[in-house]
Design a protein around this motif. Structure first.
Motif, PDB file in Angstrom:
ATOM      1  N   LEU A  32     -48.578  99.570  -7.718  1.00 29.09           N
ATOM      2  CA  LEU A  32     -50.029  99.399  -7.672  1.00 29.09           C
ATOM      3  C   LEU A  32     -50.444  98.735  -6.353  1.00 29.09           C
ATOM      4  O   LEU A  32     -51.416  99.158  -5.709  1.00 29.09           O
ATOM      5  CB  LEU A  32     -50.497  98.559  -8.852  1.00 29.09           C
ATOM      6  CG  LEU A  32     -52.011  98.262  -8.920  1.00 29.09           C
ATOM      7  CD1 LEU A  32     -52.818  99.560  -8.941  1.00 29.09           C
ATOM      8  CD2 LEU A  32     -52.328  97.410 -10.144  1.00 29.09           C
ATOM      9  N   ALA A  33     -49.714  97.727  -5.933  1.00 32.14           N
ATOM     10  CA  ALA A  33     -50.023  97.069  -4.656  1.00 32.14           C
ATOM     11  C   ALA A  33     -49.894  98.048  -3.496  1.00 32.14           C
ATOM     12  O   ALA A  33     -50.736  98.064  -2.586  1.00 32.14           O
ATOM     13  CB  ALA A  33     -49.101  95.870  -4.445  1.00 32.14           C
ATOM     14  N   ALA A  34     -48.850  98.882  -3.535  1.00 30.39           N
ATOM     15  CA  ALA A  34     -48.658  99.858  -2.456  1.00 30.39           C
ATOM     16  C   ALA A  34     -49.805 100.857  -2.414  1.00 30.39           C
ATOM     17  O   ALA A  34     -50.274 101.245  -1.332  1.00 30.39           O
ATOM     18  CB  ALA A  34     -47.327 100.584  -2.639  1.00 30.39           C
ATOM     19  N   ALA A  35     -50.287 101.273  -3.589  1.00 27.94           N
ATOM     20  CA  ALA A  35     -51.389 102.244  -3.630  1.00 27.94           C
ATOM     21  C   ALA A  35     -52.671 101.632  -3.085  1.00 27.94           C
ATOM     22  O   ALA A  35     -53.406 102.261  -2.319  1.00 27.94           O
ATOM     23  CB  ALA A  35     -51.590 102.730  -5.063  1.00 27.94           C
ATOM     24  N   ILE A  36     -52.964 100.391  -3.482  1.00 29.75           N
ATOM     25  CA  ILE A  36     -54.176  99.740  -2.980  1.00 29.75           C
ATOM     26  C   ILE A  36     -54.061  99.491  -1.481  1.00 29.75           C
ATOM     27  O   ILE A  36     -55.016  99.692  -0.717  1.00 29.75           O
ATOM     28  CB  ILE A  36     -54.424  98.415  -3.737  1.00 29.75           C
ATOM     29  CG1 ILE A  36     -54.703  98.700  -5.217  1.00 29.75           C
ATOM     30  CG2 ILE A  36     -55.590  97.644  -3.117  1.00 29.75           C
ATOM     31  CD1 ILE A  36     -54.819  97.463  -6.082  1.00 29.75           C
ATOM     32  N   ARG A  37     -52.890  99.044  -1.035  1.00 31.90           N
ATOM     33  CA  ARG A  37     -52.673  98.812   0.393  1.00 31.90           C
ATOM     34  C   ARG A  37     -52.919 100.089   1.188  1.00 31.90           C
ATOM     35  O   ARG A  37     -53.534 100.061   2.261  1.00 31.90           O
ATOM     36  CB  ARG A  37     -51.243  98.321   0.620  1.00 31.90           C
ATOM     37  CG  ARG A  37     -50.942  97.909   2.066  1.00 31.90           C
ATOM     38  CD  ARG A  37     -49.455  97.617   2.260  1.00 31.90           C
ATOM     39  NE  ARG A  37     -48.941  96.694   1.276  1.00 31.90           N
ATOM     40  CZ  ARG A  37     -48.023  97.019   0.349  1.00 31.90           C
ATOM     41  NH1 ARG A  37     -47.557  98.260   0.275  1.00 31.90           N
ATOM     42  NH2 ARG A  37     -47.593  96.112  -0.509  1.00 31.90           N
ATOM     43  N   TYR A  38     -52.465 101.220   0.654  1.00 31.89           N
ATOM     44  CA  TYR A  38     -52.606 102.487   1.382  1.00 31.89           C
ATOM     45  C   TYR A  38     -54.074 102.881   1.525  1.00 31.89           C
ATOM     46  O   TYR A  38     -54.507 103.289   2.612  1.00 31.89           O
ATOM     47  CB  TYR A  38     -51.836 103.602   0.683  1.00 31.89           C
ATOM     48  CG  TYR A  38     -51.865 104.899   1.442  1.00 31.89           C
ATOM     49  CD1 TYR A  38     -51.003 105.118   2.509  1.00 31.89           C
ATOM     50  CD2 TYR A  38     -52.774 105.904   1.119  1.00 31.89           C
ATOM     51  CE1 TYR A  38     -51.034 106.300   3.228  1.00 31.89           C
ATOM     52  CE2 TYR A  38     -52.823 107.084   1.836  1.00 31.89           C
ATOM     53  CZ  TYR A  38     -51.944 107.279   2.878  1.00 31.89           C
ATOM     54  OH  TYR A  38     -51.997 108.438   3.603  1.00 31.89           O
ATOM     55  N   VAL A  39     -54.865 102.750   0.462  1.00 30.18           N
ATOM     56  CA  VAL A  39     -56.267 103.169   0.569  1.00 30.18           C
ATOM     57  C   VAL A  39     -57.092 102.181   1.385  1.00 30.18           C
ATOM     58  O   VAL A  39     -58.191 102.513   1.833  1.00 30.18           O
ATOM     59  CB  VAL A  39     -56.908 103.391  -0.826  1.00 30.18           C
ATOM     60  CG1 VAL A  39     -56.212 104.521  -1.561  1.00 30.18           C
ATOM     61  CG2 VAL A  39     -56.914 102.118  -1.648  1.00 30.18           C
ATOM     62  N   ILE A  40     -56.552 100.970   1.612  1.00 26.08           N
ATOM     63  CA  ILE A  40     -57.205 100.039   2.537  1.00 26.08           C
ATOM     64  C   ILE A  40     -56.910 100.461   3.972  1.00 26.08           C
ATOM     65  O   ILE A  40     -57.817 100.576   4.802  1.00 26.08           O
ATOM     66  CB  ILE A  40     -56.738  98.590   2.290  1.00 26.08           C
ATOM     67  CG1 ILE A  40     -57.257  98.082   0.946  1.00 26.08           C
ATOM     68  CG2 ILE A  40     -57.211  97.671   3.422  1.00 26.08           C
ATOM     69  CD1 ILE A  40     -56.701  96.730   0.541  1.00 26.08           C
ATOM     70  N   THR A  41     -55.645 100.699   4.269  1.00 23.92           N
ATOM     71  CA  THR A  41     -55.277 101.021   5.656  1.00 23.92           C
ATOM     72  C   THR A  41     -55.779 102.386   6.091  1.00 23.92           C
ATOM     73  O   THR A  41     -55.990 102.609   7.289  1.00 23.92           O
ATOM     74  CB  THR A  41     -53.749 100.967   5.852  1.00 23.92           C
ATOM     75  OG1 THR A  41     -53.110 101.870   4.934  1.00 23.92           O
ATOM     76  CG2 THR A  41     -53.222  99.562   5.617  1.00 23.92           C
ATOM     77  N   ASP A  42     -55.993 103.318   5.143  1.00 20.70           N
ATOM     78  CA  ASP A  42     -56.498 104.627   5.565  1.00 20.70           C
ATOM     79  C   ASP A  42     -58.017 104.717   5.474  1.00 20.70           C
ATOM     80  O   ASP A  42     -58.602 105.779   5.652  1.00 20.70           O
ATOM     81  CB  ASP A  42     -55.830 105.769   4.795  1.00 20.70           C
ATOM     82  CG  ASP A  42     -56.425 106.049   3.427  1.00 20.70           C
ATOM     83  OD1 ASP A  42     -57.225 105.227   2.944  1.00 20.70           O
ATOM     84  OD2 ASP A  42     -56.087 107.089   2.852  1.00 20.70           O
ATOM     85  N   GLY A  43     -58.673 103.562   5.217  1.00 19.89           N
ATOM     86  CA  GLY A  43     -60.122 103.492   5.364  1.00 19.89           C
ATOM     87  C   GLY A  43     -60.938 103.858   4.151  1.00 19.89           C
ATOM     88  O   GLY A  43     -62.166 103.893   4.231  1.00 19.89           O
TER      89      GLY A  43
END
Length: 487
Positions: A32-43
């Motif tokens: 879950l943390a990885a998924a949230i991190r990804y949608v933060i870094t990709d804007g």
């Protein structure tokens, strides 16, 4: 620039939709943390956006509250979330000791061998030169006059109005104001309609000049994402309702940089939501006719509160600074009074050239579409063959392609590409707060051989940075203290 926390938020349903299918076979909180991190870094989640409470998100996702709490805790440790007691959790970005320095928008050095920064077509010849020659008799009748005006010469305003009418948006010439390009049109609207601290809705990613103009007008940008699935109408509606921005900027046709096209149902829904929120929408349609099909203008789905801005710079040539605003005559009158304090008006020479080009506009559009289709296919094939690990959605029109390069290396890739003779801006140039490091925008306005060579050099540049990363990893391993087992 910080975004006001009182109106940037996502509820559990919206966040789940953004995350998509995130759960695999790993540890739940890490996934879950990885998924949230990804949608933060990709804007797709912007800095200072409030996310749901742990309990609410856990219930919606069907996982334990402890798992969500652990995921949030990990993201806080990494710098992707921050929390205030009683106020909730907000998206943030880790502090960097070395702020990224990608290629700037305008060249400040010798021109690159291959310029992937500017999405501009060459002037159409012999049409352009012929138009200049044929306007000479018209110009001779005006040489005893000042040579500029504030709203546009009548034949050009009529030609622009006729073009919108042809596209399904009935327009009268008095609803057109000619400007020195679409960028000036946007700046004039901000100058008139935005006062200090007013909220202005904009897309992310977005062309840097849009964001910069909002800041220079002392407006407060409110970002809504344009992702691989286009515009999230529900989130835009929520943002409009909560933020009540005085103005909003959208590019629904072959969006720059993603290439997305907004469906008709989304245009209708957003136009209604903006009207209910009291927000004027400014719609850019500078490349709307550069596709196999020309979408019906968003203003056709709305009211007089939908303002359209256009330009000949993308279809014809960047050096022909002729843009326009389509809006009510009353608003044009107010814009003219504002413009008097900024410049003397539109040069008459450019206006007559543009008027002449409109007489052959259908032929010009057909030629541009044919050439761009060939060049887009060349770029797509080159990327698939030379950089197969990059992912993208092939745009149906426009001038640019938005590629996911497979990791947060856009700034470093931009720098490495410059050393290889390719000038290309990094993804964060189009984002908010340093996001979009996974992306690169590539225009297909160049001849096929230039596009292929440019992609080859981008591949070489990526090899350069991957090699340097491996070298740093090897150095880290070589200098790391040894650990000993008890054996």
């Amino acid at each position: 620039m910080r975004v006001n926390r009182s109106f940037n938020s996502v509820n559990a349903e919206q966040l789940a939709r953004v995350l998509g299918p995130w759960s695999r076979e790993g540890v739940i909180y890490e996934e879950l943390a990885a998924a949230i991190r990804y949608v933060i870094t990709d804007g797709r989640l912007h800095p200072d956006t409030r996310i749901p409470a742990e309990r609410v998100l856990a219930q919606h996702l069907g996982v334990s509250r402890n798992s969500v709490a652990a995921a949030y805790g990990l993201l806080r440790t990494e710098g992707y979330l921050c929390s205030r007691r009683g106020a909730g959790s907000y998206v943030s970005l880790p502090a960097r000791s070395d702020p990224p320095r990608g290629i700037t928008w305008a060249p400040d050095h010798e021109p690159a061998e291959i310029d992937f920064a500017m999405a501009c077509l060459p002037a159409p010849e012999p049409l352009f030169t012929q138009a200049m020659v044929e306007t000479a008799p018209e110009l001779a009748r005006h040489t005893d006059q000042p040579g500029y005006d504030l709203t546009g010469i009548p034949p050009l305003r009529q030609a622009i109005a006729d073009r919108y009418t042809h596209r399904g948006l009935p327009t009268r010439p008095e609803e057109i104001m000619v400007t020195n390009g679409a960028q000036q049109a946007w700046t004039l609207l901000l100058r008139l309609l935005v006062t200090n601290g007013d909220r202005v809705l904009m897309e992310s990613p977005v062309h840097p000049t849009v964001h910069n103009a909002i800041k220079h007008a002392s407006g407060r940008p409110v970002a809504v994402s344009v992702g691989t699935d286009g515009w999230d109408v529900d989130m835009i509606r929520t943002t409009l309702h909560r933020a009540r921005p005085v103005l909003g900027y959208l590019m629904p046709d072959f969006h720059n940089p993603t290439g997305q096209v907004m469906p008709a149902h989304a245009r209708r829904a957003i136009a209604v939501a903006a009207r209910e929120a009291g927000t004027r929408l400014v719609v850019e349609d500078t490349v709307s006719e550069l596709g196999a099909e020309t979408p019906r203008p968003l203003a056709a789905h709305g009211t007089s509160r939908v303002i359209t801005i256009g330009s000949m710079s993308k279809v014809c040539w960047g050096g022909l600074r002729v843009g326009w605003i389509r809006t009510t005559p009353a608003l044009i009158d107010r814009l003219s009074r504002v413009r008097e304090s900024l410049d003397a008006g539109n040069p008459i020479v450019q206006q007559y050239i543009a008027t002449r080009i409109f007489e052959s506009y259908d032929d010009l559009i057909d030629t541009r579409r044919r050439v761009l289709t060939e060049q887009r296919a060349t770029l797509v094939n080159a990327l698939r063959e030379i950089l197969p690990h990059w992912s993208f959605t092939e745009p149906a029109g426009g001038l640019v392609l938005w590629a996911d390069i497979g990791g947060p290396d856009s700034t470093r890739l931009s720098q490495a590409a410059a050393a290889r003779g390719v000038r290309v801006p990094a993804g964060p140039r189009f984002g908010v707060g340093g996001t979009l490091e996974n992306y690169l925008r590539i225009p297909f306005v160049h001849p096929p051989e230039t596009l292929v060579e440019g992609v080859r050099r981008l591949a070489q540049a990526q090899t350069d940075i991957n090699g340097s990363k491996e070298a740093r990893l090897d150095l880290h391993k070589a200098t790391r203290p040894l650990t000993h087992s008890n054996a």
